[in-house]
Design an enzyme around this catalytic site. Structure first.
Site, PDB file in Angstrom:
ATOM      1  N   ASP A  38     -21.346  59.206  67.748  1.00 21.25           N
ATOM      2  CA  ASP A  38     -20.095  60.243  67.404  1.00 21.25           C
ATOM      3  C   ASP A  38     -20.009  60.968  66.476  1.00 21.25           C
ATOM      4  OD1 ASP A  38     -21.754  58.932  65.528  1.00 21.25           O
ATOM      5  OD2 ASP A  38     -21.201  57.208  64.060  1.00 21.25           O
ATOM      6  N   SER A  69     -22.430  40.290  43.241  1.00 20.62           N
ATOM      7  CA  SER A  69     -22.910  39.570  44.575  1.00 20.62           C
ATOM      8  C   SER A  69     -23.903  38.582  44.374  1.00 20.62           C
ATOM      9  CB  SER A  69     -23.460  40.851  45.557  1.00 20.62           C
ATOM     10  OG  SER A  69     -24.939  41.326  45.182  1.00 20.62           O
ATOM     11  N   GLY A 126     -30.744  45.908  57.922  1.00 19.68           N
ATOM     12  CA  GLY A 126     -31.578  46.944  58.402  1.00 19.68           C
ATOM     13  C   GLY A 126     -31.801  46.004  59.828  1.00 19.68           C
ATOM     14  N   LEU A 129     -27.079  46.634  62.596  1.00 17.28           N
ATOM     15  CA  LEU A 129     -25.870  45.350  62.591  1.00 17.28           C
ATOM     16  C   LEU A 129     -24.415  46.136  61.819  1.00 17.28           C
ATOM     17  CD1 LEU A 129     -27.734  42.241  64.049  1.00 17.28           C
ATOM     18  CD2 LEU A 129     -26.819  44.391  65.112  1.00 17.28           C
ATOM     19  N   SER A 131     -24.816  46.481  58.065  1.00 20.97           N
ATOM     20  CA  SER A 131     -24.255  45.778  56.890  1.00 20.97           C
ATOM     21  C   SER A 131     -23.350  46.267  55.853  1.00 20.97           C
ATOM     22  CB  SER A 131     -25.313  45.146  56.537  1.00 20.97           C
ATOM     23  OG  SER A 131     -26.795  45.827  56.303  1.00 20.97           O
ATOM     24  N   SER A 132     -24.113  47.768  55.746  1.00 19.27           N
ATOM     25  CA  SER A 132     -23.293  48.743  54.733  1.00 19.27           C
ATOM     26  C   SER A 132     -21.795  49.035  55.225  1.00 19.27           C
ATOM     27  CB  SER A 132     -24.367  49.636  54.754  1.00 19.27           C
ATOM     28  OG  SER A 132     -24.647  50.802  56.537  1.00 19.27           O
ATOM     29  N   ASP A 176     -19.485  52.923  62.836  1.00 19.75           N
ATOM     30  CA  ASP A 176     -19.914  52.014  62.033  1.00 19.75           C
ATOM     31  C   ASP A 176     -18.396  51.000  61.333  1.00 19.75           C
ATOM     32  OD1 ASP A 176     -22.387  52.160  63.258  1.00 19.75           O
ATOM     33  OD2 ASP A 176     -22.662  52.345  61.362  1.00 19.75           O
TER      34      ASP A 176
END
Ligand code: GLA
Length: 385
Positions: A38, A69, A126, A129, A131-132, A176
Site C-alpha cells: 500500500d 470505552s 494486536g 486485524l 482494531s485501530s 486498513d
C-alpha cells in the site's frame, strides 16, 4: 444474549448520564493478499470482517471532547481548542486523532461542538486485524455525520490514516482504513493505492465450501516501533536508487537490472513488493475466472516472499502456515504488517476442526503459547447503526 449494541448504549448512558444520539460501527479487516504494497502505491485485496468496533456518540453544547470505552478504565477529556497531536496519548489518540485529522481535511474545528463517545469492540487487538483502523473508521464516519462535513469514504480513509501516522505515530499505509470503510458482504476490496480507485471482488468462499480461518499466534506487534518503519525505509531507498517515485513503477522485467543496482537486502525487499503486486492482480483475475479454490498457490507464494525476501514473519507464523498447508488448507499466509499477529488459511469447511486440532498440537509441540483460531467472513464496511 445481550447485543453488543445494547451494551454500548448502556455504557454510554452510565458514563455520561444521558442517552446517545446514535450508534456507528466499523469492522476490522483481513488482508487476503498484497502486503506492504500500500505505501508503495501498489495493489491490495483486503476484506472487512464480521468483527466490529461500535461507538455511541452524543453531541455536547460546549467544546469538550470526552472519550470512554469498555476496555480502559479512564475517561479522557480534552477541550477542542487543545486538540493537537502533541496532546494525544495512549488508546484515546486513535479517536481524538481522527477529530484532529478531520480538521486537517477541512473541518472547521473552531466552529464544531464537542462530543461524548463510548467505544466497545470485538476486533482482537494486536492480531493484525486492524482494531485501530476499526476505531478510526467508526469515529471518522460518526463525526462526518454529526459535524455535517460531507466527506466521502475515500477521504475518511485518508483521515484515519493521517490520525494513525501523526497522532499514533505509526507510518502505515491506506489499506486498513479503506477496507474498513469500503468493505461489502462476501466481497474483497481491490484497491489501487496510487489512485485510491477500488472495485469490489466477489469472494464466494461459502458457495465454494470454504472457510477463511484466522490463526492468531498471540505474538503481539506494534507498527509504531521497529520493523515496519524499517521495511518502509528500505522500499523508499530501493525506489530512490532505481530512479522511480515509488516501487509501483517497477515490474518483474526490471528485476534483473534492480539486482545489479541494489545491495542484496534492498533487492530482496524490492522483489517482494514487485512480485506481491503481481500476485494481487493474479488473485483478482483467478477469483473472477476460476473462483476461490484456485487461489491457494498465490497465498502460499505470498507467504514465502514475506518470509524469505521481506523477512517479516516469525517462527509462530511460519509454523501456523506450514501446519495449515499440511492439514488440508488450500493456501495460507501471514496477514498484516508482520512481526507477529495472525496467519490466514483457506480451508474446506469439513477440514476446519481437524486443522484447528493440528495447529494446537503443533504449537504445543514447539513450546509456543496456544494460538486462537477462528473463522471470519467478509462483512459490510462502516455504517450508522
Ligand atoms: C499494516 C498497515 C497497512 C499495511 C500492512 C502491510 O496493517 O497498517 O497500511 O502496510 O501493515 O500490508
Amino acid at each position: 444474549m445481550t447485543d453488543i449494541r445494547d451494551e454500548v448504549r448502556a455504557g454510554f448512558a452510565e458514563t455520561f448520564g444521558y442517552e446517545p444520539s446514535g450508534l456507528w460501527s466499523a469492522p476490522g479487516r483481513v488482508n487476503l493478499i498484497g502486503e506492504h504494497t500500500d505505501y508503495n502505491e501498489g495493489f491490495v485485496l483486503p476484506f472487512a470482517i464480521n468483527r466490529r468496533t461500535i461507538l455511541a456518540l452524543g453531541l455536547r453544547s460546549d467544546r469538550m471532547l470526552r472519550i470512554a470505552s469498555s476496555f480502559a478504565d479512564e475517561l479522557v477529556e480534552l477541550d477542542l481548542s487543545e486538540l493537537d497531536t502533541d496532546n494525544l496519548h495512549g488508546w484515546s489518540a486513535y479517536p481524538l486523532g481522527v477529530a484532529w485529522a478531520l480538521g486537517e481535511h477541512g473541518a472547521d474545528l473552531a466552529a464544531v461542538p464537542g462530543f461524548d463517545i463510548f467505544i466497545d469492540s470485538d476486533v482482537p487487538v494486536g492480531a493484525g486485524l486492524s482494531s485501530s483502523a476499526a476505531i478510526e473508521s467508526a469515529v471518522a464516519l460518526a463525526l462526518n455525520d454529526v459535524w455535517h462535513l460531507g466527506l466521502d469514504r475515500r477521504t475518511l480513509a485518508r483521515v484515519g490514516q493521517l490520525a494513525e501516522n501523526k497522532a499514533v505515530g505509526a507510518p502505515t499505509g491506506i489499506m486498513d482504513q479503506s477496507a474498513s470503510l469500503l468493505g461489502e458482504t462476501d466481497s474483497a476490496v481491490f484497491l489501487d493505492c496510487r489512485t485510491l480507485e477500488s472495485e469490489v471482488v466477489d469472494l464466494g468462499f461459502a458457495a465454494a465450501g470454504l472457510e477463511l480461518l484466522i490463526i492468531d499466534t498471540g505474538v503481539s506487534h506494534s507498527h509504531a516501533t521497529g520493523g515496519y518503519a524499517d521495511r518502509r525505509a528500505s522500499c523508499e531507498l530501493g525506489a530512490k536508487l532505481l530512479g522511480v517515485t515509488s516501487l509501483r513503477e517497477v515490474t518483474v522485467d526490471d528485476l534483473p537490472r534492480a539486482r545489479e543496482v541494489l545491495d542484496e537486502v534492498t533487492f530482496r525487499r524490492v522483489r517482494h513488493i514487485v512480485t506481491e503486486n503481481e500476485r494481487v492482480l493474479d488473485t483478482v483475475r483467478t477469483l473472477r475466472e476460476k473462483g476461490p479454490r484456485a487461489i491457494g498457490d498465490l497465498l502460499d507464494a505470498s507467504h514465502r516472499s514475506m518470509r524469505d525476501d521481506f523477512e517479516i514473519s516469525v517462527p509462530e507464523l511460519d509454523l501456523a502456515v506450514e501446519t495449515a498447508t499440511m492439514n488440508g488448507a488450500l493456501g495460507a499466509r501471514m496477514t498484516g504488517g508482520g512481526f507477529g499477529g495472525a496467519a490466514i488459511a483457506l480451508v474446506p469447511t469439513d477440514a476446519v476442526s481437524r486443522l484447528q486440532v493440528a495447529i494446537d498440537g503443533a504449537f504445543a509441540e514447539h513450546g509456543f503459547g496456544q494460538p486462537d483460531t477462528f473463522v471470519v467472513s467478509a462483512a459490510k464496511g462502516a455504517s450508522r447503526d
